[in-house]
Design a protein around this motif. Structure first.
Motif, short mmCIF file in Angstrom:
data_model
loop_
_atom_site.label_atom_id
_atom_site.label_comp_id
_atom_site.label_asym_id
_atom_site.label_seq_id
_atom_site.Cartn_x
_atom_site.Cartn_y
_atom_site.Cartn_z
N SER A 134 5.54 -5.55 -6.96
CA SER A 134 5.06 -6.44 -8.47
C SER A 134 4.52 -4.79 -8.99
N LEU A 135 3.55 -4.11 -8.59
CA LEU A 135 3.12 -3.01 -9.17
C LEU A 135 4.03 -2.22 -9.74
N LYS A 136 5.12 -1.96 -8.66
CA LYS A 136 6.17 -1.00 -8.80
C LYS A 136 7.05 -1.37 -10.10
N GLN A 137 7.08 -2.68 -10.16
CA GLN A 137 8.12 -3.29 -11.35
C GLN A 137 7.47 -3.12 -12.59
N LEU A 138 6.08 -3.55 -12.73
CA LEU A 138 5.34 -3.28 -13.81
C LEU A 138 5.47 -1.86 -14.46
N GLU A 202 2.08 10.09 -10.67
CA GLU A 202 1.86 10.14 -9.26
C GLU A 202 1.81 8.69 -8.41
N LEU A 203 1.28 7.57 -8.95
CA LEU A 203 1.00 6.66 -8.42
C LEU A 203 2.62 6.00 -8.15
N MET A 204 3.44 6.11 -8.86
CA MET A 204 4.94 5.71 -8.99
C MET A 204 5.49 6.23 -7.44
N ARG A 205 5.11 7.76 -7.23
CA ARG A 205 5.50 8.26 -6.34
C ARG A 205 5.21 7.77 -4.91
N LEU A 206 3.95 7.08 -4.77
CA LEU A 206 3.45 6.51 -3.55
C LEU A 206 4.21 5.02 -3.46
N LEU A 207 4.73 4.41 -4.35
CA LEU A 207 5.03 2.99 -4.30
C LEU A 207 6.42 3.07 -3.79
N ASN A 208 6.86 2.50 -2.48
CA ASN A 208 8.02 2.34 -2.10
C ASN A 208 8.73 0.97 -2.39
N GLY A 209 8.02 -0.16 -2.93
CA GLY A 209 8.45 -1.40 -3.34
C GLY A 209 8.52 -2.38 -2.06
N GLU A 210 7.73 -1.88 -1.08
CA GLU A 210 7.55 -3.13 0.18
C GLU A 210 6.95 -4.10 -0.19
N ASN A 211 7.13 -5.18 0.54
CA ASN A 211 6.34 -6.63 0.40
C ASN A 211 5.24 -6.52 1.11
N THR A 212 4.27 -5.62 0.61
CA THR A 212 3.06 -5.42 1.25
C THR A 212 1.90 -5.51 0.18
N ASN A 213 0.52 -5.96 0.57
CA ASN A 213 -0.41 -6.10 -0.28
C ASN A 213 -1.17 -4.92 -0.59
N LEU A 214 -1.60 -4.60 -1.90
CA LEU A 214 -2.36 -3.40 -2.21
C LEU A 214 -3.74 -4.10 -2.57
N LYS A 215 -4.58 -3.26 -2.26
CA LYS A 215 -6.10 -3.47 -2.97
C LYS A 215 -6.29 -2.63 -4.20
N ILE A 216 -6.46 -3.39 -5.44
CA ILE A 216 -6.69 -2.55 -6.69
C ILE A 216 -8.07 -2.88 -7.23
N GLN A 217 -8.64 -1.89 -7.39
CA GLN A 217 -10.14 -1.98 -7.84
C GLN A 217 -10.07 -1.16 -9.43
N ILE A 218 -10.78 -1.89 -10.13
CA ILE A 218 -10.73 -1.18 -11.73
C ILE A 218 -12.20 -1.02 -12.20
N GLY A 219 -12.50 -0.10 -12.87
CA GLY A 219 -13.94 0.16 -13.58
C GLY A 219 -13.84 0.54 -14.84
N SER A 220 -14.77 1.12 -15.48
CA SER A 220 -14.62 1.12 -17.06
C SER A 220 -14.05 2.68 -17.25
N ASN A 221 -14.15 3.58 -16.24
CA ASN A 221 -13.48 4.78 -16.21
C ASN A 221 -12.31 5.08 -15.39
N ASN A 222 -12.33 4.18 -14.31
CA ASN A 222 -11.29 4.38 -13.09
C ASN A 222 -10.60 3.39 -12.63
N ILE A 223 -9.36 3.66 -12.07
CA ILE A 223 -8.72 2.62 -11.19
C ILE A 223 -8.38 3.51 -9.86
N ARG A 224 -8.36 2.52 -8.71
CA ARG A 224 -8.04 2.79 -7.55
C ARG A 224 -7.24 1.82 -6.85
N VAL A 225 -6.16 2.46 -6.27
CA VAL A 225 -5.05 1.76 -5.63
C VAL A 225 -5.06 1.94 -3.94
N TYR A 226 -5.25 1.07 -3.21
CA TYR A 226 -5.11 1.27 -1.74
C TYR A 226 -3.75 0.98 -1.16
#
Length: 366
Positions: A134-138, A202-226
């Motif tokens: 879903s993230l890769k699609q967005l 850079e994030l797009m390079r890491l996403l292979n479209g697998e049907n697995t869950n990502l944990k996403i954290q967002i702050g006022s100045n940063n976004i983190r994707v596991y």
């Protein structure tokens, strides 16, 4: 610090994070990888102060704990050129790191790990899980509409907006706009952030479209994707994104429907003789017919006729053909709908099978 590791376990994650370090770093430490050993876990970290990447590798046994930083390109080149299935013995002493494998011996100058930038000092405002596909699609459906080095720096990225209904991605360069919406199972608070172009790439390079869950954290100045292999963190653009609702909610009372592939082929042929500087084409629309015309300063011309579904007044619209082709290349197939009001209005383009993906192009003056 000391560890023993198989080459194959080290090389892939090392390559993934090293892709971030291109060009000459503004500080010597930013050209280095932070290497940390803690019990049976090896951590590798890189940063350019805008993006951070961390990968963890499970070791076979608990090695000598410690940390240091090593020149990324040299370290990767050494590991890559060792024979397959090699066992690598790595240890640090004083201000050097030693890499031994078989009959090969290397020593590299290190910098203290205490000098490496702290990447964890930020506050998390919102956290949720999202399917990787879903993230890769967005991103895939919107990233081509990002601006490139625009002085309006807030356009040089993708805006992600969460709500109780789902997540929307929006990108615009001022001439075109792309938006993609996906529903989520969990209700999210209303929140929006702008991820810069480099972070998106850079994030797009890491996403292979697998049907697995990502944990996403967002702050006022940063976004983190596991992801399964990498922890990715990007700084955000601190600005307000343009109000895209005004563009999407415009009343467009005329619409044309046509096969996506046929339209793409016709536009590609017509574009051959368009003005190479402006890439403009004319769409002459009448009852169930679309005529595509292009010309250039050499008085060369092209014309394509297509059968379409259209039952409104005749009109002519001038558009950038590259912008349309970019959209059709993303939509790929099916029936697309072009909606408009008059010759000077914006054009909305959607695949009628999925109206959660929407594009808007501003007209040209020719």
């Amino acid at each position: 610090m000391q560890l023993i590791i198989e080459r194959e376990k080290l090389i892939k994650p090392l390559q993934q994070i090293s892709n971030l370090l291109n060009g000459r770093p503004i500080q010597p430490i930013l050209g280095n990888i932070l290497i940390e050993v803690n019990n049976k876990l090896l951590s590798l970290t890189v940063t350019d102060l805008e993006i951070d990447m961390v990968t963890h590798i499970l070791l076979l046994k608990s090695d000598k704990q410690g940390s240091t930083t090593v020149p990324a390109r040299k370290f990767l080149a050494i590991c890559r050129n060792l024979p397959k299935e090699s066992i690598i013995n790595i240890f640090s002493k004083d201000n050097h790191i030693f890499i031994n494998s078989g009959n090969s011996r290397f020593s590299l100058l290190t910098l203290p790990s205490t000098n490496f930038p702290n990447i964890d000092n930020w506050h998390i405002e919102i956290e949720f899980n999202l399917i990787q596909g879903s993230l890769k699609q967005l991103i895939a459906f919107t990233q081509f509409s990002m601006a490139y080095q625009d002085i309006r720096y807030y356009l040089n990225g993708i805006m992600f907006e969460t709500s109780s209904e789902g997540i929307r991605a929006v990108a615009t360069d001022g001439h075109r706009l792309a938006t993609c919406f996906i529903k989520t199972h969990n209700k999210l608070p209303n929140y929006s952030v702008i991820v810069p172009r480099k972070g998106i790439t850079e994030l797009m390079r890491l996403l292979n479209g697998e049907n697995t869950n990502l944990k996403i954290q967002i702050g006022s100045n940063n976004i983190r994707v596991y992801t399964n292999e990498i922890i990715f963190t990007s700084r955000l653009i601190n600005a307000s994104f343009p109000d895209y609702h005004q563009v999407l909610q415009k009343h467009l009372d005329k619409s044309l429907e046509v096969d996506c592939i046929l339209l793409k082929q016709a536009l590609s042929r017509a574009a051959i003789l368009s003005n190479e500087q402006f890439m403009g084409i004319r769409l002459n629309i009448s009852k169930n017919q679309l005529i595509i015309k292009a010309n250039n300063p050499d008085n060369e011309e092209s014309e394509e006729k297509l059968k379409v579904i259209y039952n409104s007044d005749k009109l002519e619209i001038c558009l950038n053909v590259i912008y349309i082709l970019d959209i059709l290349n993303i939509l790929k197939n099916g029936v697309v709908r072009l909606s408009f009001k008059d010759s000077m209005s914006s054009v909305r383009i959607q695949n009628i099978a999925n109206e959660n993906i929407c594009y808007v192009i501003m007209p040209m003056r020719m």
